[in-house]
Design a protein around this motif. Sequence first.
Motif, PDB file in Angstrom:
ATOM      1  N   GLY A  45      26.116  55.733  40.946  1.00 23.78           N
ATOM      2  CA  GLY A  45      26.679  54.541  40.495  1.00 23.78           C
ATOM      3  C   GLY A  45      28.046  54.368  40.657  1.00 23.78           C
ATOM      4  N   ILE A  46      28.772  54.841  41.411  1.00 29.26           N
ATOM      5  CA  ILE A  46      29.845  54.500  41.757  1.00 29.26           C
ATOM      6  C   ILE A  46      30.311  53.957  42.943  1.00 29.26           C
ATOM      7  CG2 ILE A  46      32.369  55.772  41.925  1.00 29.26           C
ATOM      8  CD1 ILE A  46      31.015  56.090  39.222  1.00 29.26           C
ATOM      9  N   GLU A  47      31.185  52.755  42.999  1.00 32.35           N
ATOM     10  CA  GLU A  47      31.427  51.964  44.264  1.00 32.35           C
ATOM     11  C   GLU A  47      31.929  53.002  45.133  1.00 32.35           C
ATOM     12  OE1 GLU A  47      31.048  48.906  44.888  1.00 32.35           O
ATOM     13  OE2 GLU A  47      30.546  48.193  43.068  1.00 32.35           O
ATOM     14  N   PRO A  48      31.539  52.914  46.588  1.00 33.12           N
ATOM     15  CA  PRO A  48      32.009  53.724  47.523  1.00 33.12           C
ATOM     16  C   PRO A  48      33.417  53.888  47.831  1.00 33.12           C
ATOM     17  CG  PRO A  48      30.087  52.607  48.293  1.00 33.12           C
ATOM     18  CD  PRO A  48      30.439  52.076  47.114  1.00 33.12           C
ATOM     19  N   GLU A  49      34.120  52.603  47.657  1.00 27.51           N
ATOM     20  CA  GLU A  49      35.475  52.606  47.826  1.00 27.51           C
ATOM     21  C   GLU A  49      36.400  53.379  46.758  1.00 27.51           C
ATOM     22  OE1 GLU A  49      33.563  50.067  47.801  1.00 27.51           O
ATOM     23  OE2 GLU A  49      33.748  48.583  49.376  1.00 27.51           O
ATOM     24  N   LEU A  50      35.878  53.472  45.456  1.00 27.06           N
ATOM     25  CA  LEU A  50      36.419  54.105  44.471  1.00 27.06           C
ATOM     26  C   LEU A  50      36.090  55.462  44.683  1.00 27.06           C
ATOM     27  CD1 LEU A  50      37.879  53.791  41.731  1.00 27.06           C
ATOM     28  CD2 LEU A  50      35.911  53.585  40.621  1.00 27.06           C
ATOM     29  N   ALA A  96      15.288  47.435  40.241  1.00 26.94           N
ATOM     30  CA  ALA A  96      16.013  46.861  41.135  1.00 26.94           C
ATOM     31  C   ALA A  96      17.266  47.002  41.077  1.00 26.94           C
ATOM     32  CB  ALA A  96      15.526  45.196  41.315  1.00 26.94           C
ATOM     33  N   ILE A  97      18.202  46.875  39.828  1.00 26.09           N
ATOM     34  CA  ILE A  97      19.442  47.014  39.501  1.00 26.09           C
ATOM     35  C   ILE A  97      19.587  48.499  40.107  1.00 26.09           C
ATOM     36  CG2 ILE A  97      21.142  47.216  38.144  1.00 26.09           C
ATOM     37  CD1 ILE A  97      19.997  44.675  36.721  1.00 26.09           C
ATOM     38  N   LEU A  98      19.167  49.534  39.674  1.00 29.79           N
ATOM     39  CA  LEU A  98      19.391  51.060  39.654  1.00 29.79           C
ATOM     40  C   LEU A  98      19.232  51.086  41.052  1.00 29.79           C
ATOM     41  CD1 LEU A  98      17.280  52.657  36.889  1.00 29.79           C
ATOM     42  CD2 LEU A  98      19.871  52.535  37.071  1.00 29.79           C
ATOM     43  N   ARG A  99      18.131  50.503  42.021  1.00 29.42           N
ATOM     44  CA  ARG A  99      18.154  50.725  43.272  1.00 29.42           C
ATOM     45  C   ARG A  99      19.299  50.302  44.221  1.00 29.42           C
ATOM     46  NH1 ARG A  99      14.398  47.169  47.351  1.00 29.42           N
ATOM     47  NH2 ARG A  99      15.213  48.261  49.555  1.00 29.42           N
ATOM     48  N   TRP A 100      19.474  49.122  44.175  1.00 27.22           N
ATOM     49  CA  TRP A 100      20.771  48.168  44.548  1.00 27.22           C
ATOM     50  C   TRP A 100      21.715  49.008  44.554  1.00 27.22           C
ATOM     51  CZ3 TRP A 100      19.085  46.639  48.920  1.00 27.22           C
ATOM     52  CH2 TRP A 100      17.647  45.815  49.076  1.00 27.22           C
ATOM     53  N   GLU A 101      22.158  49.379  43.322  1.00 24.67           N
ATOM     54  CA  GLU A 101      23.477  49.836  43.021  1.00 24.67           C
ATOM     55  C   GLU A 101      23.606  51.431  43.686  1.00 24.67           C
ATOM     56  OE1 GLU A 101      24.317  50.082  38.998  1.00 24.67           O
ATOM     57  OE2 GLU A 101      25.226  48.176  38.790  1.00 24.67           O
ATOM     58  N   GLY A 102      22.304  52.072  43.754  1.00 26.37           N
ATOM     59  CA  GLY A 102      22.294  53.496  44.349  1.00 26.37           C
ATOM     60  C   GLY A 102      22.595  53.198  46.024  1.00 26.37           C
ATOM     61  N   GLU A 103      22.300  52.067  46.524  1.00 23.24           N
ATOM     62  CA  GLU A 103      22.713  51.921  47.842  1.00 23.24           C
ATOM     63  C   GLU A 103      24.011  51.079  48.204  1.00 23.24           C
ATOM     64  OE1 GLU A 103      19.524  50.043  50.049  1.00 23.24           O
ATOM     65  OE2 GLU A 103      17.983  51.126  48.867  1.00 23.24           O
ATOM     66  N   GLY A 104      24.925  50.999  46.920  1.00 21.37           N
ATOM     67  CA  GLY A 104      25.952  50.619  47.055  1.00 21.37           C
ATOM     68  C   GLY A 104      26.217  49.227  46.923  1.00 21.37           C
ATOM     69  N   MET A 105      25.236  48.600  46.763  1.00 20.02           N
ATOM     70  CA  MET A 105      25.540  47.005  46.555  1.00 20.02           C
ATOM     71  C   MET A 105      25.778  46.455  45.007  1.00 20.02           C
ATOM     72  SD  MET A 105      24.636  46.146  49.733  1.00 20.02           S
ATOM     73  CE  MET A 105      24.753  44.367  49.422  1.00 20.02           C
ATOM     74  N   ARG A 106      26.576  45.286  45.108  1.00 19.87           N
ATOM     75  CA  ARG A 106      26.870  44.811  43.622  1.00 19.87           C
ATOM     76  C   ARG A 106      25.590  43.871  43.104  1.00 19.87           C
ATOM     77  NH1 ARG A 106      33.190  43.661  44.804  1.00 19.87           N
ATOM     78  NH2 ARG A 106      34.027  45.866  44.928  1.00 19.87           N
ATOM     79  N   THR A 107      25.283  44.251  41.854  1.00 17.80           N
ATOM     80  CA  THR A 107      24.258  43.501  41.268  1.00 17.80           C
ATOM     81  C   THR A 107      24.335  42.407  40.230  1.00 17.80           C
ATOM     82  OG1 THR A 107      24.102  45.456  39.844  1.00 17.80           O
ATOM     83  CG2 THR A 107      22.848  45.612  42.149  1.00 17.80           C
ATOM     84  N   ARG A 108      25.645  41.785  40.161  1.00 19.76           N
ATOM     85  CA  ARG A 108      25.831  40.870  39.036  1.00 19.76           C
ATOM     86  C   ARG A 108      24.878  39.723  38.943  1.00 19.76           C
ATOM     87  NH1 ARG A 108      31.106  41.431  41.531  1.00 19.76           N
ATOM     88  NH2 ARG A 108      30.530  39.746  42.604  1.00 19.76           N
ATOM     89  N   ARG A 109      24.142  39.401  40.174  1.00 15.36           N
ATOM     90  CA  ARG A 109      23.277  38.326  39.906  1.00 15.36           C
ATOM     91  C   ARG A 109      22.058  38.769  39.248  1.00 15.36           C
ATOM     92  NH1 ARG A 109      20.788  36.362  45.492  1.00 15.36           N
ATOM     93  NH2 ARG A 109      22.959  36.646  46.055  1.00 15.36           N
ATOM     94  N   LEU A 110      21.608  39.990  39.626  1.00 14.12           N
ATOM     95  CA  LEU A 110      20.426  40.656  38.770  1.00 14.12           C
ATOM     96  C   LEU A 110      20.700  40.707  37.536  1.00 14.12           C
ATOM     97  CD1 LEU A 110      18.840  42.924  41.666  1.00 14.12           C
ATOM     98  CD2 LEU A 110      18.592  40.882  41.259  1.00 14.12           C
ATOM     99  N   GLU A 111      21.808  41.530  37.069  1.00 17.63           N
ATOM    100  CA  GLU A 111      22.414  41.820  35.686  1.00 17.63           C
ATOM    101  C   GLU A 111      22.155  40.462  34.909  1.00 17.63           C
ATOM    102  OE1 GLU A 111      26.202  43.580  36.035  1.00 17.63           O
ATOM    103  OE2 GLU A 111      25.445  45.108  37.263  1.00 17.63           O
TER     104      GLU A 111
END
Length: 397
Positions: free
Chosen positions: A149-154, A277-292
């Motif tokens: 759950g950490i952004e790849p850039e960070l 879905a949030i856990l899945r997409w965050e695990g793939e490096g996507m931001r999920t503000r819309r789903l949140e």
Amino acid sequence: MIFQQDPRFTFDTFVVGPGNRMAVAAARRVAEAPRTAYNPLFIHGARGSGKTHLLQAVGALALAVRPELRVLYLTADALVDRVSGAVGSGSMEGLRDELLEAELVLLDEVQALSGKSRTQQELLALWDELEWAAQIVLAGESSAADLPGIEPELRARFVRGLAVDLPPAAGEGDQPREEIARRAADQRGITLGDGAAAEIARLPVSDAADLVAAVERVGVAQTERGGTLSAGEVAELATPEPPVHTLDEFSAFLSDIAATVEEIVETAPWRKRLAEAILRWEGEGMRTRRLEAALDADTAPDVDAVLEAFAADVEKLRAIRAELEAMRSDLARSPLLSDTDRVGEAEALLVSAKAAAERKAEEAAKAQPQVDRWYFNPEKAAWDWVALEDRLIEELA
């Protein structure tokens, strides 16, 4: 958040063994000379391996070398709380200034940043400036590559300096464990009898924190008795007892909460789908503000439509990234390509990259040497040699 030194946690009280020697040496180096060696320094190890002790020791030694140094110590949980409060009160700029004023930043328990997208974005926004101005030391329960759950850039910035492993005390053999027990007793004014430290070291516990807890139990028992315990009594007493659970008022409250959560999941399965879905997409490096935002809604949205639209935007971003990678463009690493709320900006980025590539190709073509094609004109090839000679003289004149 300003560093409050704990006199128990220094390099002198840290037990050094074969497995943690490198981590201790690196920590001491950055404390004695910040920003001259490893920046950031990332210390990772399991619970009880001494990460917090080592971070505190870095702060203590750094202040001993330079008393005027501005040292900042905070846990990731505290940082998340501060960012949330600053966003709510509109004082985010003040928090950024506070962080950037520090010359030594000690960030503990970084695994707590997992899934905290807003805090990660704020930290990423000021990271480069912070790294240039201050020494950063991080501590977490796993390596940066294994932090979920950490952004790849960070994540990439966490390991730009040096990452060191801190093994648990259980992996160091009995001798360092005995030393931990002795030092814990000395710090707390507890007198251990002959062989007591060795008995504590042999306890089936996994980390230094449990060893210290065993020492404290021995201290309480000796105070009640008014004398030291034998090694055998220590072994019997220091073993932790299994907890006895009673349904007190607080336990009943927790039980009610658990039942409520279970009821919500059963009566509102759409929340579970969105959370997964949030856990899945965050695990793939996507931001999920819309789903949140959909998950926080009071009423159920059209979950199928929300998830399908999100997945479609992910595919668009991935297609754009693939095109940019095929063009070997540095823009393929842009954070825009991980944000489904910015698909339009990502498409504009691709158009801009294509235009830049076309301009580059045109400039390369213009840079090629030009050839006078008069000599290869088929019409001139039909002239006789006299006419051709006259034409050449005319051209050269």
